[in-house]
Design an enzyme around this catalytic site. Structure first.
Site, PDB file in Angstrom:
ATOM      1  N   HIS A 239      -5.957   4.016  -0.269  1.00 46.41           N
ATOM      2  CA  HIS A 239      -5.951   3.660   1.108  1.00 46.41           C
ATOM      3  C   HIS A 239      -5.872   5.146   1.990  1.00 46.41           C
ATOM      4  CE1 HIS A 239      -1.548   4.163   0.559  1.00 46.41           C
ATOM      5  NE2 HIS A 239      -1.467   4.410   1.873  1.00 46.41           N
ATOM      6  N   HIS A 240      -5.847   6.319   1.425  1.00 42.59           N
ATOM      7  CA  HIS A 240      -6.169   7.454   2.236  1.00 42.59           C
ATOM      8  C   HIS A 240      -7.283   8.290   1.665  1.00 42.59           C
ATOM      9  CE1 HIS A 240      -2.538   7.183   4.604  1.00 42.59           C
ATOM     10  NE2 HIS A 240      -1.810   6.944   3.311  1.00 42.59           N
TER      11      HIS A 240
ATOM     12  N   LYS B  98       6.179   5.386  -1.358  1.00 43.20           N
ATOM     13  CA  LYS B  98       7.083   6.166  -0.577  1.00 43.20           C
ATOM     14  C   LYS B  98       8.404   6.037  -0.949  1.00 43.20           C
ATOM     15  CE  LYS B  98       4.490   6.156   4.000  1.00 43.20           C
ATOM     16  NZ  LYS B  98       4.456   5.547   5.072  1.00 43.20           N
TER      17      LYS B  98
ATOM     18  N   HIS C 128       0.767  -1.190   0.016  1.00 45.20           N
ATOM     19  CA  HIS C 128      -0.009   0.007   0.067  1.00 45.20           C
ATOM     20  C   HIS C 128       0.863   1.432  -0.034  1.00 45.20           C
ATOM     21  CE1 HIS C 128       0.551  -0.622   4.287  1.00 45.20           C
ATOM     22  NE2 HIS C 128       0.548   0.740   4.558  1.00 45.20           N
ATOM     23  N   ASP C 129       2.075   1.509   0.793  1.00 45.22           N
ATOM     24  CA  ASP C 129       2.743   2.432   0.816  1.00 45.22           C
ATOM     25  C   ASP C 129       4.069   2.364  -0.073  1.00 45.22           C
ATOM     26  OD1 ASP C 129       1.314   3.963   2.585  1.00 45.22           O
ATOM     27  OD2 ASP C 129       2.238   3.384   4.463  1.00 45.22           O
TER      28      ASP C 129
ATOM     29  N   ASP D 100      -4.450   0.008   8.171  1.00 47.03           N
ATOM     30  CA  ASP D 100      -3.322   1.046   8.095  1.00 47.03           C
ATOM     31  C   ASP D 100      -3.238   1.926   9.467  1.00 47.03           C
ATOM     32  OD1 ASP D 100      -0.944   2.062   7.233  1.00 47.03           O
ATOM     33  OD2 ASP D 100      -1.979   3.579   6.326  1.00 47.03           O
TER      34      ASP D 100
ATOM     35  N   HIS E  63       2.730   9.652  -2.466  1.00 44.71           N
ATOM     36  CA  HIS E  63       3.149   8.453  -2.289  1.00 44.71           C
ATOM     37  C   HIS E  63       1.685   7.410  -2.697  1.00 44.71           C
ATOM     38  CE1 HIS E  63       0.885   7.905   1.679  1.00 44.71           C
ATOM     39  NE2 HIS E  63       0.908   6.822   1.481  1.00 44.71           N
TER      40      HIS E  63
END
Ligand code: C2E
Ligand code: SIN
Ligand code: SIN
Ligand code: FE
Ligand code: FE
Length: 390
Positions: A303-304, A252, A248-249, A332, A277
Site C-alpha cells: 500500500h506504500h 504498526k 493495511h497498517d 489511504d 510496518h
C-alpha cells in the site's frame, strides 16, 4: 415458485450467505435476495445497536433506474428508537412482530406505529405496500430488521405482499440472521485487533480503517466494472477487500509509541523504522491457503508502493503492484490528507483533490485515480458515515 422450489431457494441462499464474511457486503446481499424473492421494488435493512435501529442499506430499483449507469443512490444515515410507538421498523424491532402493510399512507388508526413520509417527500417516491420482518438470532434477540417495499406484479404494477411472501421472508430472515451474527463478530474482532495493533489510544476509533476499507471497495467496484470483470468475482473480491483493507497498517503493532505517536516530523532514521510496518504487517498473514490471508498480506506490503516504482518496501512498478495495493494507496492517502493526525493538520478539501490529481501517473495508477474521482460522491457519503470522534 412452488413450495418445493421456495424451500430449495432458501437452502441455496443460506449456503451462499454463509460464504460472505463482511457485514456490509452481507447486509447488502441479504436485502437484495429478500427483494428478489418477493419481487419488491425497494427495501431497507436496519441493524440493531443497543436501543437504536441503525439504517444500514437501502435499495430502490425505480430511483436507481433514473440515475446514469454506474451512479449510486446516496442515502443519509439515521437511527430509529426501538419502541412500539415508533416508525414501522422501530415497532417491529420492539415487538418482534411481522407487519404486512398494504398501504403505508393508510395505516390502521390507533395501531401505535407511524410511517415516516420524509424519504418519499425528498425523493418523489411513493411507498405503498411494505413488509417488515425482524432479523432474530435464536428466536429471541432482535439484531436487525428487513423491510421490503412495493411488491410488483408481472406488469410492474404495485400490489400488496401476500401471506406467502411474509412466510418466505420470515424463513429467509432466520437463516440470514445467523450469517449476520457471524459477520458482525468478525467485524468486531478485526476492529479490536486493529485497536490493539495500531491505535493504542482510547480517543481513537476504527473510523480511519473503516473509511479506507469502504473507499477501497467503491474504487475497486468502479475499476472492475470498467474492466468488465465477472460479477461473481467482483462480489467475492469486494467481500475480502472490505476486511483486508482495514488491516493495511496492522504492522504498526511492531512500531514503538515514540515513533508512532510523535507529534512532529519523523527523522530519516525514524521514517526507516516506520516503513517496516508494511513487511511486518504482511508477515502476520502466513496462511497461503487462505484467500483472505493472501490479499491482506498483499495489501499490507504494497500500500506504500508507487506506480512509478519509487515507493517502499520493494519498489515494483505499474501493474506489478497488486491492484488491491494500488487502490488502498489512493484511499489511504486521501483519508490521511483529509484528516488531522498527531503530526499534521487536516488539509482543505480542494487541496486534497488537487494533490490526488497531481500524483496520478507518478505515485498513483491513473486508472485507479479515475475510478476514485468517479466514486467521489459515494466516498464523501462514506466519510460522513464514519466520522472521527473527538
Ligand atoms: P498515515 O498517517 O496513514 O499516512 C499515509 C500516507 O498518506 C503517507 O505515507 C503519505 O503518503 C500520505 N500523507 C500523509 N500526510 C501527508 C502530508 O502531510 N503530506 C503528504 N505529501 N503526504 C501525506 P508515508 O509518508 O509513507 O507514511 C506512512 C505512515 O508513517 C503514516 O501513515 C504515519 O503513520 C507515519 N508518518 C509519516 N510521516 C510522519 C511524521 O512526520 N510524523 C509522524 N509522527 N508519523 C509519520
Ligand atoms: C419506517 O417507517 O419504518 C421507515 C420507512 C422509510 O422511510 O423507508
Ligand atoms: C490472490 O491472492 O488471490 C490475488 C492477489 C492479487 O491479485 O493481487
Ligand atoms: Fe501504511
Ligand atoms: Fe493508513
Amino acid at each position: 415458485m412452488n413450495e418445493r422450489e421456495k424451500l430449495n431457494e432458501i437452502i441455496r441462499l443460506s449456503t451462499e450467505l454463509s460464504t460472505i464474511k463482511d457485514i456490509d457486503i452481507l447486509l447488502e446481499r441479504i436485502l437484495f435476495e429478500a427483494r428478489a424473492c418477493v419481487n419488491a421494488d425497494a427495501g431497507t435493512i436496519y441493524s440493531r445497536e443497543g436501543d437504536l435501529l441503525h439504517f444500514s442499506h437501502a435499495q430502490n430499483d425505480t430511483l436507481q433506474g433514473k440515475l446514469p449507469k454506474g451512479e449510486k443512490l446516496i442515502y443519509k444515515d439515521f437511527s430509529i428508537i426501538i419502541d412500539k410507538h415508533s416508525s414501522v421498523a422501530g415497532y417491529v424491532a420492539s415487538t418482534g412482530e411481522v407487519l404486512n402493510i398494504p398501504d403505508v399512507y393508510n395505516l390502521c388508526s390507533g395501531c401505535g406505529y407511524y410511517f415516516d413520509v420524509e424519504f418519499d417527500k425528498k425523493s418523489g417516491y411513493r411507498t405503498k405496500s411494505m413488509l417488515t420482518v425482524p432479523l432474530r438470532y435464536e428466536t429471541d434477540e432482535v439484531i436487525g430488521v428487513i423491510q421490503v417495499i412495493n411488491a410488483k406484479d408481472n406488469d410492474g404494477n404495485i400490489i400488496e405482499f401476500t401471506e406467502d411472501d411474509a412466510l418466505f421472508i420470515k424463513h429467509f430472515a432466520s437463516t440470514a440472521s445467523i450469517a449476520m451474527k457471524n459477520a458482525r463478530m468478525t467485524r468486531t474482532l478485526l476492529l479490536r485487533m486493529i485497536h490493539m495493533a495500531e491505535l493504542r489510544d482510547p480517543k481513537e476509533t476504527g473510523a480511519h480503517v473503516n473509511r479506507v476499507a469502504a473507499y477501497s471497495v467503491e474504487i475497486y467496484e468502479r475499476w472492475a466494472n470498467k474492466r468488465g470483470l465477472d460479477r461473481k468475482e467482483i462480489d467475492s473480491n469486494r467481500d475480502v477487500l472490505r476486511m483486508a483493507a482495514m488491516l493495511h497498517d496492522v504492522g504498526k503493532v511492531a512500531i514503538s509509541d515514540t515513533i508512532l505517536k510523535k507529534p512532529a516530523k519523523l527523522t530519516p532514521e525514524e521514517y526507516e523504522v516506520m516503513k517496516q510496518h508494511t513487511t511486518l504487517g504482511a508477515e502476520l498473514f502466513t496462511n497461503t491457503e487462505s484467500r483472505f490471508d493472501r490479499i491482506a498480506a498483499v495489501i499490507a506490503v504494497s500500500h506504500h508502493e508507487n506506480w512509478d516504482g519509487t515507493g517502499y518496501p520493494k519498489k515494483p512498478k505499474g501493474e506489478d503492484i497488486s491492484i488491491f495495493g494500488r487502490i488502498v494507496a489512493v484511499a489511504d492517502v486521501y483519508d490521511a490528507l483529509s484528516c488531522k493526525r498527531v503530526y499534521k493538520e487536516a488539509w482543505k478539501e480542494e487541496d486534497v483533490i488537487e494533490e490526488i490529481k497531481h500524483l496520478s501517473g507518478t505515485k498513483f495508477d491513473p486508472e485507479v485515480v479515475d475510478a476514485f474521482f468517479k466514486s467521489l460522491t459515494v466516498i464523501k457519503a462514506i466519510a460522513e458515515k464514519y466520522p472521527d470522534k473527538n
